[in-house]
Scaffold this motif. Structure first.
Motif, PDB file in Angstrom:
ATOM      1  N   ARG A  29      41.960  -1.972  -1.768  1.00 32.29           N
ATOM      2  CA  ARG A  29      40.952  -0.931  -1.591  1.00 32.29           C
ATOM      3  C   ARG A  29      40.214  -0.711  -2.902  1.00 32.29           C
ATOM      4  O   ARG A  29      40.817  -0.519  -3.954  1.00 32.29           O
ATOM      5  CB  ARG A  29      41.607   0.365  -1.113  1.00 32.29           C
ATOM      6  N   GLU A  30      38.892  -0.717  -2.823  1.00 32.36           N
ATOM      7  CA  GLU A  30      38.053  -0.489  -3.994  1.00 32.36           C
ATOM      8  C   GLU A  30      37.589   0.965  -3.958  1.00 32.36           C
ATOM      9  O   GLU A  30      36.952   1.391  -2.986  1.00 32.36           O
ATOM     10  CB  GLU A  30      36.858  -1.445  -3.990  1.00 32.36           C
ATOM     11  N   GLU A  31      37.887   1.700  -4.996  1.00 32.49           N
ATOM     12  CA  GLU A  31      37.598   3.131  -5.018  1.00 32.49           C
ATOM     13  C   GLU A  31      36.694   3.452  -6.192  1.00 32.49           C
ATOM     14  O   GLU A  31      36.931   3.024  -7.312  1.00 32.49           O
ATOM     15  CB  GLU A  31      38.892   3.941  -5.120  1.00 32.49           C
ATOM     16  N   ALA A  32      35.634   4.207  -5.893  1.00 33.46           N
ATOM     17  CA  ALA A  32      34.705   4.617  -6.941  1.00 33.46           C
ATOM     18  C   ALA A  32      34.920   6.062  -7.357  1.00 33.46           C
ATOM     19  O   ALA A  32      34.364   6.512  -8.358  1.00 33.46           O
ATOM     20  CB  ALA A  32      33.263   4.430  -6.467  1.00 33.46           C
ATOM     21  N   ASP A  33      35.721   6.796  -6.578  1.00 31.67           N
ATOM     22  CA  ASP A  33      35.931   8.221  -6.873  1.00 31.67           C
ATOM     23  C   ASP A  33      37.406   8.557  -7.113  1.00 31.67           C
ATOM     24  O   ASP A  33      37.818   9.684  -6.928  1.00 31.67           O
ATOM     25  CB  ASP A  33      35.392   9.067  -5.719  1.00 31.67           C
ATOM     26  N   GLY A  34      38.161   7.528  -7.501  1.00 33.85           N
ATOM     27  CA  GLY A  34      39.573   7.770  -7.752  1.00 33.85           C
ATOM     28  C   GLY A  34      40.409   7.965  -6.514  1.00 33.85           C
ATOM     29  O   GLY A  34      41.539   8.448  -6.590  1.00 33.85           O
ATOM     30  N   GLY A  35      39.895   7.588  -5.347  1.00 36.42           N
ATOM     31  CA  GLY A  35      40.654   7.713  -4.104  1.00 36.42           C
ATOM     32  C   GLY A  35      40.489   9.036  -3.404  1.00 36.42           C
ATOM     33  O   GLY A  35      41.202   9.303  -2.428  1.00 36.42           O
ATOM     34  N   ALA A  36      39.540   9.869  -3.856  1.00 32.86           N
ATOM     35  CA  ALA A  36      39.372  11.185  -3.231  1.00 32.86           C
ATOM     36  C   ALA A  36      38.874  11.051  -1.795  1.00 32.86           C
ATOM     37  O   ALA A  36      39.327  11.779  -0.897  1.00 32.86           O
ATOM     38  CB  ALA A  36      38.406  12.030  -4.054  1.00 32.86           C
ATOM     39  N   ALA A  37      37.925  10.115  -1.558  1.00 32.69           N
ATOM     40  CA  ALA A  37      37.400   9.949  -0.206  1.00 32.69           C
ATOM     41  C   ALA A  37      38.479   9.441   0.743  1.00 32.69           C
ATOM     42  O   ALA A  37      38.579   9.889   1.888  1.00 32.69           O
ATOM     43  CB  ALA A  37      36.212   8.992  -0.229  1.00 32.69           C
ATOM     44  N   TRP A  38      39.316   8.517   0.287  1.00 31.33           N
ATOM     45  CA  TRP A  38      40.396   7.994   1.133  1.00 31.33           C
ATOM     46  C   TRP A  38      41.427   9.074   1.420  1.00 31.33           C
ATOM     47  O   TRP A  38      41.929   9.188   2.544  1.00 31.33           O
ATOM     48  CB  TRP A  38      41.031   6.791   0.451  1.00 31.33           C
ATOM     49  N   ALA A  39      41.774   9.862   0.421  1.00 30.64           N
ATOM     50  CA  ALA A  39      42.782  10.908   0.623  1.00 30.64           C
ATOM     51  C   ALA A  39      42.287  12.002   1.566  1.00 30.64           C
ATOM     52  O   ALA A  39      43.096  12.664   2.222  1.00 30.64           O
ATOM     53  CB  ALA A  39      43.180  11.514  -0.724  1.00 30.64           C
ATOM     54  N   SER A  40      40.965  12.172   1.645  1.00 25.90           N
ATOM     55  CA  SER A  40      40.435  13.212   2.525  1.00 25.90           C
ATOM     56  C   SER A  40      40.415  12.814   3.986  1.00 25.90           C
ATOM     57  O   SER A  40      40.166  13.659   4.855  1.00 25.90           O
ATOM     58  CB  SER A  40      39.013  13.583   2.081  1.00 25.90           C
ATOM     59  N   LEU A  41      40.657  11.542   4.287  1.00 23.04           N
ATOM     60  CA  LEU A  41      40.653  11.094   5.670  1.00 23.04           C
ATOM     61  C   LEU A  41      41.942  11.508   6.372  1.00 23.04           C
ATOM     62  O   LEU A  41      43.015  11.559   5.749  1.00 23.04           O
ATOM     63  CB  LEU A  41      40.512   9.574   5.741  1.00 23.04           C
ATOM     64  N   PRO A  42      41.885  11.786   7.675  1.00 26.73           N
ATOM     65  CA  PRO A  42      43.123  12.060   8.418  1.00 26.73           C
ATOM     66  C   PRO A  42      44.031  10.831   8.428  1.00 26.73           C
ATOM     67  O   PRO A  42      43.582   9.690   8.280  1.00 26.73           O
ATOM     68  CB  PRO A  42      42.621  12.401   9.824  1.00 26.73           C
ATOM     69  N   ALA A  43      45.320  11.082   8.608  1.00 24.11           N
ATOM     70  CA  ALA A  43      46.289   9.981   8.609  1.00 24.11           C
ATOM     71  C   ALA A  43      46.012   9.005   9.741  1.00 24.11           C
ATOM     72  O   ALA A  43      46.181   7.779   9.578  1.00 24.11           O
ATOM     73  CB  ALA A  43      47.711  10.548   8.719  1.00 24.11           C
ATOM     74  N   GLU A  44      45.570   9.505  10.904  1.00 27.56           N
ATOM     75  CA  GLU A  44      45.270   8.606  12.018  1.00 27.56           C
ATOM     76  C   GLU A  44      44.105   7.685  11.676  1.00 27.56           C
ATOM     77  O   GLU A  44      44.104   6.501  12.042  1.00 27.56           O
ATOM     78  CB  GLU A  44      44.943   9.413  13.276  1.00 27.56           C
ATOM     79  N   HIS A  45      43.138   8.226  10.952  1.00 26.60           N
ATOM     80  CA  HIS A  45      41.979   7.424  10.561  1.00 26.60           C
ATOM     81  C   HIS A  45      42.397   6.309   9.600  1.00 26.60           C
ATOM     82  O   HIS A  45      41.992   5.141   9.742  1.00 26.60           O
ATOM     83  CB  HIS A  45      40.940   8.331   9.910  1.00 26.60           C
ATOM     84  N   ARG A  46      43.221   6.626   8.634  1.00 31.09           N
ATOM     85  CA  ARG A  46      43.671   5.608   7.676  1.00 31.09           C
ATOM     86  C   ARG A  46      44.527   4.556   8.370  1.00 31.09           C
ATOM     87  O   ARG A  46      44.428   3.352   8.071  1.00 31.09           O
ATOM     88  CB  ARG A  46      44.447   6.279   6.551  1.00 31.09           C
ATOM     89  N   SER A  47      45.388   4.981   9.321  1.00 34.83           N
ATOM     90  CA  SER A  47      46.210   4.006  10.052  1.00 34.83           C
ATOM     91  C   SER A  47      45.337   3.086  10.890  1.00 34.83           C
ATOM     92  O   SER A  47      45.624   1.875  10.994  1.00 34.83           O
ATOM     93  CB  SER A  47      47.211   4.743  10.945  1.00 34.83           C
ATOM     94  N   ALA A  48      44.275   3.628  11.498  1.00 32.88           N
ATOM     95  CA  ALA A  48      43.384   2.789  12.296  1.00 32.88           C
ATOM     96  C   ALA A  48      42.680   1.749  11.429  1.00 32.88           C
ATOM     97  O   ALA A  48      42.531   0.585  11.831  1.00 32.88           O
ATOM     98  CB  ALA A  48      42.352   3.664  13.011  1.00 32.88           C
ATOM     99  N   ILE A  49      42.285   2.133  10.222  1.00 30.58           N
ATOM    100  CA  ILE A  49      41.620   1.185   9.322  1.00 30.58           C
ATOM    101  C   ILE A  49      42.585   0.080   8.914  1.00 30.58           C
ATOM    102  O   ILE A  49      42.253  -1.113   8.953  1.00 30.58           O
ATOM    103  CB  ILE A  49      41.065   1.923   8.097  1.00 30.58           C
ATOM    104  N   ASP A  50      43.815   0.449   8.527  1.00 29.12           N
ATOM    105  CA  ASP A  50      44.804  -0.569   8.150  1.00 29.12           C
ATOM    106  C   ASP A  50      45.120  -1.481   9.330  1.00 29.12           C
ATOM    107  O   ASP A  50      45.286  -2.701   9.165  1.00 29.12           O
ATOM    108  CB  ASP A  50      46.068   0.106   7.635  1.00 29.12           C
ATOM    109  N   GLY A  51      45.214  -0.907  10.542  1.00 26.44           N
ATOM    110  CA  GLY A  51      45.508  -1.722  11.723  1.00 26.44           C
ATOM    111  C   GLY A  51      44.394  -2.711  12.027  1.00 26.44           C
ATOM    112  O   GLY A  51      44.650  -3.870  12.386  1.00 26.44           O
ATOM    113  N   LEU A  52      43.139  -2.270  11.881  1.00 26.02           N
ATOM    114  CA  LEU A  52      42.027  -3.180  12.128  1.00 26.02           C
ATOM    115  C   LEU A  52      41.963  -4.281  11.074  1.00 26.02           C
ATOM    116  O   LEU A  52      41.669  -5.442  11.393  1.00 26.02           O
ATOM    117  CB  LEU A  52      40.715  -2.398  12.146  1.00 26.02           C
TER     118      LEU A  52
END
Length: 331
Positions: A29-52
């Motif tokens: 994962r390439e992060e430009a804001d230190g991971g703030a945008a990724w951490a703000s996502l719901p857990a279901e959203h992050r799991s769906a991205i990893d699954g895809l």
């Protein structure tokens, strides 16, 4: 077989089993804001991205390219863009996910749009962006060409910046101090070339031959304001004044179509010129009116028929008068 013998060899080693499908994707994962945008996502959203990402990697391993492209589109809809070359993915911010375009503040072209035209333009640019995201590049290019054609009709050109989601107008000669695109430079070069040809023709068409006013319709100088001259090729057919006027009008209309980059119209006019047995050489700026083989055969047959016909006979002389009757006998 030649010696009628056989030999025994050890059995071949079995093929190694295929490696099991991956259970985790190998994208960073390439992060430009230190991971703030990724951490703000719901857990279901992050799991769906990893699954895809994992399912797409498995599809690529099994060479299911269409399925992999479909999963890439789903990731784009979630705001995730994948860089397969660098094996990274990134989550874009809200400003990058927006399809709305705004006018570049540095636009100094002076082009004024009313509210209706501006709303239509922004809507077409948004449709183009959506076509790009769904990988419909042909549709996106069609919208781009449509917008450029409309701008040319208004005497300007339009330039897009897909990264900043902005657009700006320039004059056909380019913005003052600005840098023109390759399409604008190509169009300007073509227009400049045609302008030079027309200027040369207007300046030198009146006295091309040493005493007699070169540039007549049946000579090699050409006329009609189109900049083409008739070739000196031997064996051309004769053209009367009416047909020469039609050819000059088609040549001039074709030059005007090329100046506005309406190449489909220019090709249609070229085909209409060929109906007159007129062929254009754009590099030499000449045209030639040949006698086609079909027309030559018909003229040859006519001439052969006239030669084979026997000459007309003169009126035959009248027959001689019959001899007079013999005198009567005196006996």
């Amino acid at each position: 077989d030649g010696e009628s013998t056989y030999s025994l060899a050890p059995p071949k080693a079995p093929k190694p089993p295929k490696p099991p499908p991956p259970t985790e994707h190998d994208y960073a994962r390439e992060e430009a804001d230190g991971g703030a945008a990724w951490a703000s996502l719901p857990a279901e959203h992050r799991s769906a991205i990893d699954g895809l990402l994992l399912a797409r990697l498995q599809a690529k391993k099994s060479r299911q390219w269409e399925a992999a492209d479909a999963m890439r589109s789903q990731l784009n809809e979630l705001g995730v863009y994948v860089d397969d070359g660098r094996k990274v993915y990134k989550l874009l911010g809200k400003e990058e996910l927006s399809d709305a375009y705004t006018r570049d503040p540095a636009d100094d072209s002076g082009v004024v749009l009313n509210a209706t035209d501006e709303a239509t333009l922004v809507g077409r640019l948004s449709a183009r962006r959506q076509a790009q995201r769904s990988r419909d590049y042909a549709g996106a290019d069609a919208i781009r060409d449509e917008l450029r054609a409309v701008a040319r009709q208004g005497g300007c050109s339009i330039v897009f910046d897909d990264r900043k989601h902005t657009y700006r107008f320039t004059t056909l000669a380019g913005a003052p101090g600005g840098k023109r695109s390759r399409d604008e430079e190509g169009g300007a070069a073509e227009r400049s070339r045609l302008d030079r040809e027309l200027a040369d023709h207007r300046g030198g068409g009146g006295g091309g031959g040493g005493g007699g006013g070169g540039g007549g319709s049946d000579g090699v100088g050409g006329s009609g304001g189109h900049g083409y001259r008739r070739s000196e090729e031997a064996g051309q057919r004769e053209i009367d004044e009416e047909e020469q006027a039609q050819i000059d009008a088609l040549l001039l209309e074709r030059v005007q179509a090329k100046r506005v980059r309406d190449f489909a119209r220019a090709d249609d006019l070229r085909d209409r010129l060929r109906e007159h047995d007129c062929f254009v050489d754009d590099r030499a700026n000449t045209y030639v009116c040949r006698i086609l083989a079909k027309r030559r055969r018909s003229s040859d047959r006519a001439s052969e028929g006239s030669e084979a016909r026997p000459p007309a006979l003169s009126t035959p002389p009248p027959p001689p008068p019959p001899p007079p009757p013999p005198p009567p006998s005196t006996r």
